[in-house]
Design an enzyme around this catalytic site. Structure first.
Site, PDB file in Angstrom:
ATOM      1  N   GLU A   1     -15.924   3.608   4.573  1.00 49.80           N
ATOM      2  CA  GLU A   1     -14.596   3.922   4.057  1.00 49.80           C
ATOM      3  C   GLU A   1     -14.792   4.877   2.886  1.00 49.80           C
ATOM      4  O   GLU A   1     -15.855   4.861   2.253  1.00 49.80           O
ATOM      5  CB  GLU A   1     -13.897   2.638   3.561  1.00 49.80           C
ATOM      6  CG  GLU A   1     -13.609   1.659   4.675  1.00 49.80           C
ATOM      7  CD  GLU A   1     -12.957   0.354   4.196  1.00 49.80           C
ATOM      8  OE1 GLU A   1     -12.226   0.369   3.197  1.00 49.80           O
ATOM      9  OE2 GLU A   1     -13.197  -0.673   4.845  1.00 49.80           O
TER      10      GLU A   1
ATOM     11  N   HIS B   1     -13.971  -2.073   6.877  1.00 53.96           N
ATOM     12  CA  HIS B   1     -12.790  -2.807   7.337  1.00 53.96           C
ATOM     13  C   HIS B   1     -13.038  -3.548   8.653  1.00 53.96           C
ATOM     14  O   HIS B   1     -13.821  -3.092   9.498  1.00 53.96           O
ATOM     15  CB  HIS B   1     -11.640  -1.807   7.530  1.00 53.96           C
ATOM     16  CG  HIS B   1     -10.314  -2.443   7.751  1.00 53.96           C
ATOM     17  ND1 HIS B   1      -9.718  -2.510   8.984  1.00 53.96           N
ATOM     18  CD2 HIS B   1      -9.463  -3.053   6.888  1.00 53.96           C
ATOM     19  CE1 HIS B   1      -8.551  -3.122   8.869  1.00 53.96           C
ATOM     20  NE2 HIS B   1      -8.370  -3.447   7.604  1.00 53.96           N
TER      21      HIS B   1
ATOM     22  N   ASP C   1     -13.448   6.438   7.073  1.00 58.40           N
ATOM     23  CA  ASP C   1     -12.113   5.837   7.110  1.00 58.40           C
ATOM     24  C   ASP C   1     -11.436   6.117   5.768  1.00 58.40           C
ATOM     25  O   ASP C   1     -11.859   5.604   4.730  1.00 58.40           O
ATOM     26  CB  ASP C   1     -12.263   4.323   7.362  1.00 58.40           C
ATOM     27  CG  ASP C   1     -10.931   3.584   7.380  1.00 58.40           C
ATOM     28  OD1 ASP C   1      -9.980   4.030   6.711  1.00 58.40           O
ATOM     29  OD2 ASP C   1     -10.859   2.528   8.037  1.00 58.40           O
TER      30      ASP C   1
ATOM     31  N   SER D   1     -10.987  -0.914   0.692  1.00 58.55           N
ATOM     32  CA  SER D   1      -9.642  -1.477   0.596  1.00 58.55           C
ATOM     33  C   SER D   1      -9.548  -2.693  -0.309  1.00 58.55           C
ATOM     34  O   SER D   1      -8.496  -2.939  -0.900  1.00 58.55           O
ATOM     35  CB  SER D   1      -9.143  -1.843   1.989  1.00 58.55           C
ATOM     36  OG  SER D   1     -10.019  -2.761   2.608  1.00 58.55           O
TER      37      SER D   1
ATOM     38  N   ASN E   1       0.813  -1.228   0.000  1.00 62.20           N
ATOM     39  CA  ASN E   1       0.000   0.000   0.000  1.00 62.20           C
ATOM     40  C   ASN E   1       0.843   1.273   0.000  1.00 62.20           C
ATOM     41  O   ASN E   1       0.344   2.344   0.342  1.00 62.20           O
ATOM     42  CB  ASN E   1      -0.910   0.001   1.243  1.00 62.20           C
ATOM     43  CG  ASN E   1      -1.773  -1.231   1.314  1.00 62.20           C
ATOM     44  OD1 ASN E   1      -2.382  -1.603   0.311  1.00 62.20           O
ATOM     45  ND2 ASN E   1      -1.821  -1.883   2.463  1.00 62.20           N
TER      46      ASN E   1
ATOM     47  N   HIS F   1      -7.167   4.440   2.532  1.00 68.33           N
ATOM     48  CA  HIS F   1      -6.614   4.252   1.179  1.00 68.33           C
ATOM     49  C   HIS F   1      -6.760   5.483   0.289  1.00 68.33           C
ATOM     50  O   HIS F   1      -6.364   5.457  -0.872  1.00 68.33           O
ATOM     51  CB  HIS F   1      -7.235   3.017   0.527  1.00 68.33           C
ATOM     52  CG  HIS F   1      -6.895   1.779   1.279  1.00 68.33           C
ATOM     53  ND1 HIS F   1      -5.722   1.084   1.083  1.00 68.33           N
ATOM     54  CD2 HIS F   1      -7.547   1.147   2.302  1.00 68.33           C
ATOM     55  CE1 HIS F   1      -5.673   0.061   1.925  1.00 68.33           C
ATOM     56  NE2 HIS F   1      -6.766   0.078   2.677  1.00 68.33           N
TER      57      HIS F   1
ATOM     58  N   LYS G   1       0.152   3.749   4.845  1.00 65.15           N
ATOM     59  CA  LYS G   1      -0.042   3.356   3.447  1.00 65.15           C
ATOM     60  C   LYS G   1       0.620   4.425   2.565  1.00 65.15           C
ATOM     61  O   LYS G   1       1.845   4.442   2.496  1.00 65.15           O
ATOM     62  CB  LYS G   1      -1.527   3.126   3.201  1.00 65.15           C
ATOM     63  CG  LYS G   1      -2.073   2.106   4.237  1.00 65.15           C
ATOM     64  CD  LYS G   1      -3.401   1.567   3.969  1.00 65.15           C
ATOM     65  CE  LYS G   1      -3.999   0.824   5.153  1.00 65.15           C
ATOM     66  NZ  LYS G   1      -3.232  -0.308   5.669  1.00 65.15           N
TER      67      LYS G   1
HETATM   68  C1  LIG Z   1      -9.804   0.601   5.468  1.00 62.63           C
HETATM   69  C2  LIG Z   1      -8.732   0.322   6.482  1.00 62.63           C
HETATM   70  N1  LIG Z   1      -8.850   0.847   7.703  1.00 62.63           N
HETATM   71  C3  LIG Z   1      -7.914   0.618   8.644  1.00 62.63           C
HETATM   72  C4  LIG Z   1      -6.810  -0.171   8.395  1.00 62.63           C
HETATM   73  C5  LIG Z   1      -5.799  -0.426   9.464  1.00 62.63           C
HETATM   74  O1  LIG Z   1      -4.721   0.425   9.303  1.00 62.63           O
HETATM   75  P1  LIG Z   1      -3.244   0.033   9.843  1.00 62.63           P
HETATM   76  O2  LIG Z   1      -2.654  -0.881   8.837  1.00 62.63           O
HETATM   77  O3  LIG Z   1      -2.551   1.346   9.951  1.00 62.63           O
HETATM   78  O4  LIG Z   1      -3.443  -0.618  11.152  1.00 62.63           O
HETATM   79  C6  LIG Z   1      -6.651  -0.728   7.124  1.00 62.63           C
HETATM   80  C7  LIG Z   1      -5.459  -1.580   6.849  1.00 62.63           C
HETATM   81  O5  LIG Z   1      -5.351  -2.330   5.954  1.00 62.63           O
HETATM   82  C8  LIG Z   1      -7.637  -0.494   6.140  1.00 62.63           C
HETATM   83  O6  LIG Z   1      -7.539  -1.046   4.924  1.00 62.63           O
END
Ligand SMILES: Cc1ncc(COP(=O)(O)O)c(C=O)c1O
Length: 396
Positions: free
Chosen positions: A188, A144, A217, A192, A51, A220, A246
């Site tokens: 989101e 997520h 969120d 993701s 990412n 991405h 990311k």
């Molecule tokens: C949409 C989403 N939120 C939160 C996270 C978690 O983030 P982190 O990898 O910084 O723990 C991810 C991680 O893949 C994600 O894709």
């Protein structure tokens, strides 16, 4: 040998049989390529799995500032932010992040997972404390795992709407209109595993009509989309969560929003209160990323163009990339075993693309998740597209 080993083994065998067992496979990075050291053949692969969308994890300024801050301030923050872990550096980075996101304030967490998993219960507790009724959480089905975990930890039963289906959300908001309790819509901005986007202005309008708090969120989208890479929710969400792990090339996460929101979280989010503060090296990398990211318009434009080029090729061969419009391009395969075989074939062809399988995605929707980065050129995108078509045989 532990008392539960036979149970652990049985559970793993069950996963093996379902084709969903995972394993940790070390890689070595050399000159922008990935080298698998497990098989000893030193095979070099182009990374289309991670990412680091802007390549900042290798950026000299981030490396230098991370190293500099570690040398000057030490390797650990030594305590939770509320004990003696807050350094001037934390506030400096939070202020800079808030300015980047166009918000009053921001508060840092150790990871995105930790932020979602602990902010959600803190917000849900507010409803109980203020109204005596549980928070009504309206969440996109494809949110997520950390957001689902946060709701489970809060003991809240989510009211899930079909993915990106705002008519469904509207009908659920209407159905629950007379219920007591505060309301929250959670989504989101870029999903993701699908690479599609939520319609944030429409969600804002729905939230306003229903008197709901909007939680977005931006894991991405941060750094990649929106003006200067500020994400898709600037000025529209009540709370934006984003990761620094990311496109920002480092580690950690932030919540951006109003001052009362951030102050409330410093007092109520257990992942903030009971966890050691981010260390100086990590803060240095975030600080430098915030200097670099606004100047990367060309890289952002190229990334989106390359994703479009790849989708066009894949569609031409009859493959489905779902509703992707971003740097995340899923190639739908179906069954887990087939997705694993395609990913293995792509490794042989020189591309590291990870197969995403249930339970991360719904059953029957195993896929390759192609995560593009700004360093890819037309030729590498074309080679990738051809390799995917050859391995899948086309037509999802
Ligand atoms: C949409 C989403 N939120 C939160 C996270 C978690 O983030 P982190 O990898 O910084 O723990 C991810 C991680 O893949 C994600 O894709």
């Amino acid at each position: 040998m532990s008392l539960l080993d036979s149970h652990f083994t049985a559970a793993l065998t069950q996963r093996e049989a379902a084709g969903t067992r995972r394993s940790l496979r070390p890689v070595v990075r050399q000159d922008g390529m990935i080298v698998r050291d497990g098989n000893g053949d030193g095979r070099r692969m182009l990374d289309v799995s991670s990412n680091d969308y802007l390549g900042l994890a290798d950026h000299p300024l981030l490396r230098e500032r991370a190293a500099d801050w570690a040398l000057r301030f030490g390797t650990g923050a030594r305590a939770s932010r509320l004990v003696s872990g807050t350094l001037d550096l934390h506030r400096q980075v939070e202020t800079k992040m808030a300015a980047f996101k166009g918000c009053e304030d921001a508060i840092l967490f150790a990871s995105g997972w930790q932020a979602n998993a602990s902010v959600m219960p803190a917000l849900c507790a507010l409803s109980v404390a203020r109204t005596g009724a549980p928070m009504l959480v309206f969440s996109d089905r494809l949110n997520h795992a950390s957001l689902h975990h946060g709701c489970a930890a809060a003991g809240v039963r989510q009211i899930r709407f079909r993915h990106n289906d705002l008519s469904h959300l509207e009908s659920l908001l209407a159905r629950e209109a007379e219920k007591p309790g505060l309301r929250m819509i959670v989504t989101e901005s870029v999903f993701s595993m699908d690479g599609d986007r939520a319609d944030i202005p429409a969600l804002r309008a729905l939230a306003d009509r229903a008197g709901a708090f909007l939680y977005v969120d931006e894991a991405h989208a941060t750094g990649v989309l929106g003006p200067k890479g500020r994400g898709l929710s600037c000025g529209m969400a009540d709370l934006t969560m984003g990761t620094c792990s990311k496109a920002l090339g480092g580690m950690g996460a932030y919540i951006a929003g109003s001052k009362p929101l951030c102050d409330y979280l410093a007092n109520h989010a257990s992942g903030f209160i009971y966890s050691t503060a981010l260390p100086p090296a990590v803060l240095g990398a975030i600080d430098a990323a915030l200097d670099v990211v606004p100047n990367l318009d060309e890289e952002r434009a190229r990334l989106i163009e390359q994703a479009e080029r790849l989708r066009t090729m894949l569609h031409g061969a009859g493959l489905s990339t779902a509703d992707s419009t971003t740097q995340i391009v899923p190639v739908l395969i179906g069954e887990s075993e087939r997705a694993m075989a395609v990913a293995a074939g792509l490794e042989d062809a020189g591309f590291l693309t990870v197969a995403i399988r249930p339970p991360t995605v719904p059953p029957g929707t195993a896929r390759l998740r192609l995560a593009l980065h700004a360093g890819l050129n037309d030729a590498s995108i074309d080679r990738l597209g051809q390799a995917v078509i050859a391995q899948t045989g086309g037509a999802s």
